[in-house]
Design a protein around this motif. Structure first.
Motif, PDB file in Angstrom:
ATOM      1  N   ALA A  58       0.836  -1.190   0.000  1.00  0.00           N
ATOM      2  CA  ALA A  58       0.000   0.000   0.000  1.00  0.00           C
ATOM      3  C   ALA A  58       0.875   1.245   0.000  1.00  0.00           C
ATOM      4  CB  ALA A  58      -0.921  -0.005   1.226  1.00  0.00           C
ATOM      5  N   GLY A  59       0.497   2.236  -0.809  1.00  0.00           N
ATOM      6  CA  GLY A  59       1.229   3.482  -0.848  1.00  0.00           C
ATOM      7  C   GLY A  59       2.383   3.487  -1.821  1.00  0.00           C
ATOM      8  N   LYS A  60       2.676   2.353  -2.415  1.00  0.00           N
ATOM      9  CA  LYS A  60       3.772   2.268  -3.367  1.00  0.00           C
ATOM     10  C   LYS A  60       3.263   2.565  -4.764  1.00  0.00           C
ATOM     11  CE  LYS A  60       6.773   1.016  -0.227  1.00  0.00           C
ATOM     12  NZ  LYS A  60       7.912   1.877   0.154  1.00  0.00           N
ATOM     13  N   ALA A  61       4.190   2.514  -5.726  1.00  0.00           N
ATOM     14  CA  ALA A  61       3.820   2.809  -7.104  1.00  0.00           C
ATOM     15  C   ALA A  61       2.830   1.788  -7.621  1.00  0.00           C
ATOM     16  CB  ALA A  61       5.073   2.829  -7.976  1.00  0.00           C
ATOM     17  N   ARG A  62       1.943   2.220  -8.523  1.00  0.00           N
ATOM     18  CA  ARG A  62       0.979   1.305  -9.128  1.00  0.00           C
ATOM     19  C   ARG A  62       1.705   0.267  -9.951  1.00  0.00           C
ATOM     20  NH1 ARG A  62      -3.211   4.888 -12.284  1.00  0.00           N
ATOM     21  NH2 ARG A  62      -4.102   2.839 -12.683  1.00  0.00           N
ATOM     22  N   PRO A  63       1.161  -0.946 -10.054  1.00  0.00           N
ATOM     23  CA  PRO A  63       1.817  -1.990 -10.846  1.00  0.00           C
ATOM     24  C   PRO A  63       1.895  -1.599 -12.309  1.00  0.00           C
ATOM     25  CG  PRO A  63      -0.408  -2.631 -10.223  1.00  0.00           C
ATOM     26  CD  PRO A  63      -0.094  -1.387  -9.451  1.00  0.00           C
ATOM     27  N   SER A  64       2.943  -2.033 -12.962  1.00  0.00           N
ATOM     28  CA  SER A  64       3.108  -1.741 -14.382  1.00  0.00           C
ATOM     29  C   SER A  64       2.032  -2.455 -15.175  1.00  0.00           C
ATOM     30  CB  SER A  64       4.486  -2.212 -14.861  1.00  0.00           C
ATOM     31  OG  SER A  64       5.494  -1.544 -14.134  1.00  0.00           O
ATOM     32  N   PRO A  65       1.495  -1.818 -16.229  1.00  0.00           N
ATOM     33  CA  PRO A  65       0.489  -2.493 -17.035  1.00  0.00           C
ATOM     34  C   PRO A  65       1.070  -3.705 -17.732  1.00  0.00           C
ATOM     35  CG  PRO A  65       0.899  -0.233 -17.838  1.00  0.00           C
ATOM     36  CD  PRO A  65       1.816  -0.482 -16.689  1.00  0.00           C
ATOM     37  N   SER A  66       0.217  -4.675 -18.025  1.00  0.00           N
ATOM     38  CA  SER A  66       0.677  -5.868 -18.733  1.00  0.00           C
ATOM     39  C   SER A  66       0.989  -5.511 -20.176  1.00  0.00           C
ATOM     40  CB  SER A  66      -0.400  -6.955 -18.687  1.00  0.00           C
ATOM     41  OG  SER A  66      -1.535  -6.527 -19.387  1.00  0.00           O
ATOM     42  N   ALA A  67       1.821  -6.363 -20.800  1.00  0.00           N
ATOM     43  CA  ALA A  67       2.195  -6.124 -22.191  1.00  0.00           C
ATOM     44  C   ALA A  67       1.099  -6.570 -23.147  1.00  0.00           C
ATOM     45  CB  ALA A  67       3.487  -6.864 -22.511  1.00  0.00           C
ATOM     46  N   THR A  68       0.112  -7.343 -22.616  1.00  0.00           N
ATOM     47  CA  THR A  68      -0.944  -7.872 -23.469  1.00  0.00           C
ATOM     48  C   THR A  68      -2.069  -6.857 -23.630  1.00  0.00           C
ATOM     49  OG1 THR A  68      -0.457 -10.080 -22.667  1.00  0.00           O
ATOM     50  CG2 THR A  68      -2.565  -9.763 -23.776  1.00  0.00           C
ATOM     51  N   PRO A  69      -2.469  -6.532 -24.873  1.00  0.00           N
ATOM     52  CA  PRO A  69      -3.588  -5.594 -25.058  1.00  0.00           C
ATOM     53  C   PRO A  69      -4.857  -6.138 -24.415  1.00  0.00           C
ATOM     54  CG  PRO A  69      -2.427  -5.980 -27.125  1.00  0.00           C
ATOM     55  CD  PRO A  69      -1.918  -7.001 -26.140  1.00  0.00           C
ATOM     56  N   LEU A  70      -5.488  -5.326 -23.584  1.00  0.00           N
ATOM     57  CA  LEU A  70      -6.682  -5.796 -22.891  1.00  0.00           C
ATOM     58  C   LEU A  70      -7.830  -6.085 -23.843  1.00  0.00           C
ATOM     59  CD1 LEU A  70      -6.705  -3.496 -19.744  1.00  0.00           C
ATOM     60  CD2 LEU A  70      -6.223  -5.932 -19.833  1.00  0.00           C
ATOM     61  N   ALA A  71      -7.875  -5.364 -24.952  1.00  0.00           N
ATOM     62  CA  ALA A  71      -9.001  -5.540 -25.869  1.00  0.00           C
ATOM     63  C   ALA A  71      -9.096  -6.967 -26.379  1.00  0.00           C
ATOM     64  CB  ALA A  71      -8.891  -4.573 -27.033  1.00  0.00           C
ATOM     65  N   SER A  72      -7.965  -7.637 -26.571  1.00  0.00           N
ATOM     66  CA  SER A  72      -7.985  -8.999 -27.093  1.00  0.00           C
ATOM     67  C   SER A  72      -7.971 -10.046 -25.994  1.00  0.00           C
ATOM     68  CB  SER A  72      -6.772  -9.227 -28.003  1.00  0.00           C
ATOM     69  OG  SER A  72      -5.574  -9.116 -27.253  1.00  0.00           O
ATOM     70  N   LEU A  73      -7.510  -9.663 -24.782  1.00  0.00           N
ATOM     71  CA  LEU A  73      -7.378 -10.591 -23.665  1.00  0.00           C
ATOM     72  C   LEU A  73      -6.642 -11.859 -24.081  1.00  0.00           C
ATOM     73  CD1 LEU A  73     -10.798 -10.321 -21.777  1.00  0.00           C
ATOM     74  CD2 LEU A  73      -8.660  -9.137 -21.324  1.00  0.00           C
ATOM     75  N   ALA A  74      -5.558 -11.686 -24.804  1.00  0.00           N
ATOM     76  CA  ALA A  74      -4.744 -12.834 -25.203  1.00  0.00           C
ATOM     77  C   ALA A  74      -4.231 -13.557 -23.967  1.00  0.00           C
ATOM     78  CB  ALA A  74      -3.572 -12.361 -26.061  1.00  0.00           C
ATOM     79  N   GLY A  75      -4.146 -14.880 -24.057  1.00  0.00           N
ATOM     80  CA  GLY A  75      -3.688 -15.672 -22.926  1.00  0.00           C
ATOM     81  C   GLY A  75      -4.769 -16.008 -21.935  1.00  0.00           C
ATOM     82  N   ALA A  76      -6.033 -15.777 -22.299  1.00  0.00           N
ATOM     83  CA  ALA A  76      -7.145 -16.131 -21.417  1.00  0.00           C
ATOM     84  C   ALA A  76      -7.629 -17.546 -21.715  1.00  0.00           C
ATOM     85  CB  ALA A  76      -8.298 -15.146 -21.596  1.00  0.00           C
ATOM     86  N   HIS A  77      -8.129 -18.228 -20.692  1.00  0.00           N
ATOM     87  CA  HIS A  77      -8.648 -19.594 -20.832  1.00  0.00           C
ATOM     88  C   HIS A  77      -9.953 -19.695 -20.039  1.00  0.00           C
ATOM     89  CE1 HIS A  77      -4.587 -20.685 -22.245  1.00  0.00           C
ATOM     90  NE2 HIS A  77      -4.166 -19.905 -21.262  1.00  0.00           N
ATOM     91  N   VAL A  78     -10.922 -20.410 -20.595  1.00  0.00           N
ATOM     92  CA  VAL A  78     -12.216 -20.594 -19.939  1.00  0.00           C
ATOM     93  C   VAL A  78     -12.353 -22.056 -19.533  1.00  0.00           C
ATOM     94  CG1 VAL A  78     -14.723 -20.395 -20.181  1.00  0.00           C
ATOM     95  CG2 VAL A  78     -13.231 -18.726 -21.289  1.00  0.00           C
ATOM     96  N   ASN A  79     -12.885 -22.311 -18.344  1.00  0.00           N
ATOM     97  CA  ASN A  79     -12.943 -23.668 -17.811  1.00  0.00           C
ATOM     98  C   ASN A  79     -14.044 -24.532 -18.401  1.00  0.00           C
ATOM     99  OD1 ASN A  79     -14.932 -22.047 -16.493  1.00  0.00           O
ATOM    100  ND2 ASN A  79     -15.049 -23.523 -14.816  1.00  0.00           N
ATOM    101  N   ILE A  80     -14.978 -23.949 -19.131  1.00  0.00           N
ATOM    102  CA  ILE A  80     -16.112 -24.711 -19.673  1.00  0.00           C
ATOM    103  C   ILE A  80     -15.978 -24.819 -21.186  1.00  0.00           C
ATOM    104  CG2 ILE A  80     -18.633 -24.852 -19.828  1.00  0.00           C
ATOM    105  CD1 ILE A  80     -18.747 -23.105 -17.300  1.00  0.00           C
ATOM    106  N   ALA A  81     -16.137 -26.010 -21.724  1.00  0.00           N
ATOM    107  CA  ALA A  81     -16.008 -26.226 -23.162  1.00  0.00           C
ATOM    108  C   ALA A  81     -17.270 -25.803 -23.893  1.00  0.00           C
ATOM    109  CB  ALA A  81     -15.729 -27.705 -23.444  1.00  0.00           C
ATOM    110  N   ASP A  82     -17.119 -25.437 -25.147  1.00  0.00           N
ATOM    111  CA  ASP A  82     -18.274 -25.054 -25.947  1.00  0.00           C
ATOM    112  C   ASP A  82     -19.211 -26.248 -26.098  1.00  0.00           C
ATOM    113  OD1 ASP A  82     -19.608 -23.013 -27.470  1.00  0.00           O
ATOM    114  OD2 ASP A  82     -19.129 -24.173 -29.266  1.00  0.00           O
ATOM    115  N   GLY A  83     -20.492 -26.038 -25.804  1.00  0.00           N
ATOM    116  CA  GLY A  83     -21.484 -27.101 -25.918  1.00  0.00           C
ATOM    117  C   GLY A  83     -21.588 -28.000 -24.707  1.00  0.00           C
TER     118      GLY A  83
END
Length: 318
Positions: A58-83
């Motif tokens: 608390a009180g320290k510098a904000r964390p650096s943003p990730s290198a991954t563009p948020l719009a695409s959310l690359a590297g995301a995984h969902v636990n439920i399969a399609d269908g």
């Protein structure tokens, strides 16, 4: 699959980070891995690579943003399969290849869209096997209504459609040594044996993540020396620390009488274990009552161990 994991003592049930939306035994598990001829089905929580991270004080510098563009959310995984068809307790769990900094989590939540007739909320969960910021779950206020059709969109890259099946809720009472199974308007009681004193089964609500016809379990991986090493059958997976509900020969003698396991819930070999295995699907609910410490939110799908208000308070948007 879970060789080498050990349940911890005194871990609190806690979610990290969930916005409202309409639309542990000493607590050890039976640390195990699925047999090669019968791997577990579906992706459980914490399925990504185990990494470590450090939150900024608390009180320290904000964390650096990730290198991954948020719009695409690359590297995301969902636990439920399609269908897929899931049980009424299944949360939608999105995990990431890298931790999402606190400053970016609200933006991530805005790009996670659930379409369904349900009141629910997103919440950041500190997964047992991942770093803070690598997992965010969507949980309804109450269990999903059977038959609900759900669509989840993660950014612009992932869309999944799934259906909620019939309701199956099992309540394991470690004091009476019986499991009450309620489904489709019917109810039946099944004798069980749970964790012996000092090796208590986790208390609280767990959600089935997957199952396997046989699983190799080794007591060395949970600190019990040579107590056991071998295959157990009809294994229904409940926690990331290695808790299963499975066939156990000791239940033939002690089911309905005494708790004698190393933390898992045992069913007799004659038929009860197979019958439960055949009936259960990922997302079904198993609640343990009468035990000691409550399973942590991030030890599998422990989301239901938080009240609705506490779950909502876990959102980056709240």
């Amino acid at each position: 699959m879970f060789t080498g994991l050990r349940g911890g003592r005194g871990r609190s049930a806690r979610a990290w980070g969930a916005a409202a939306a309409v639309c542990a035994l000493a607590l050890t598990g039976c640390s195990a891995r699925a047999a090669a001829d019968g791997g577990a089905t579906g992706a459980g929580p914490g399925g990504g690579p185990a990494v470590t991270g450090t939150a900024s004080p608390a009180g320290k510098a904000r964390p650096s943003p990730s290198a991954t563009p948020l719009a695409s959310l690359a590297g995301a995984h969902v636990n439920i399969a399609d269908g897929q068809t899931v049980g009424v307790g299944m949360p939608i769990s999105v995990t990431f290849d890298h931790p999402v900094p606190v400053a970016e989590r609200a933006d991530v939540e805005r790009r996670l869209k659930v379409t369904a007739e349900v009141e629910g909320a997103w919440g950041w969960v500190r997964d047992r096997n991942l770093a803070d910021g690598q997992r965010v779950d969507f949980r309804p206020r109450v269990y999903w209504k059977p038959g609900t059709a759900v669509t989840i969109r993660v950014g612009a890259g992932i869309t999944r459609h799934f259906t909620v099946g019939r309701s199956l809720v099992a309540t394991v009472d470690v004091r009476t040594h019986f499991m009450t199974l309620k489904t489709a308007g019917s109810s039946r009681r099944v004798p069980i044996t749970a964790g012996a004193p000092g090796m208590d089964t986790w208390n609280g609500t767990m959600v089935v993540s997957d199952k396997a016809p046989r699983v190799f379990m080794n007591s060395r991986s949970v600190g019990y020396g040579d107590a056991y090493a071998g295959y157990y059958y009809y294994a229904v997976h409940l926690t990331a620390s290695g808790t299963y509900l499975h066939q156990n020969p000791k239940a033939n003698t002690y089911g309905g009488v005494r708790n004698v396991t190393h933390g898992c819930v045992g069913l007799a070999t004659g038929g009860p274990a197979k019958a439960f295995y055949d009936e259960v699907v990922p997302g079904d609910v198993v609640t343990v009552v009468g035990s000691r410490e409550t399973v942590a939110v991030g030890n599998g799908y422990g989301d239901w161990n938080l009240s609705w208000d506490r779950w909502r308070a876990a959102s980056a948007l709240n």
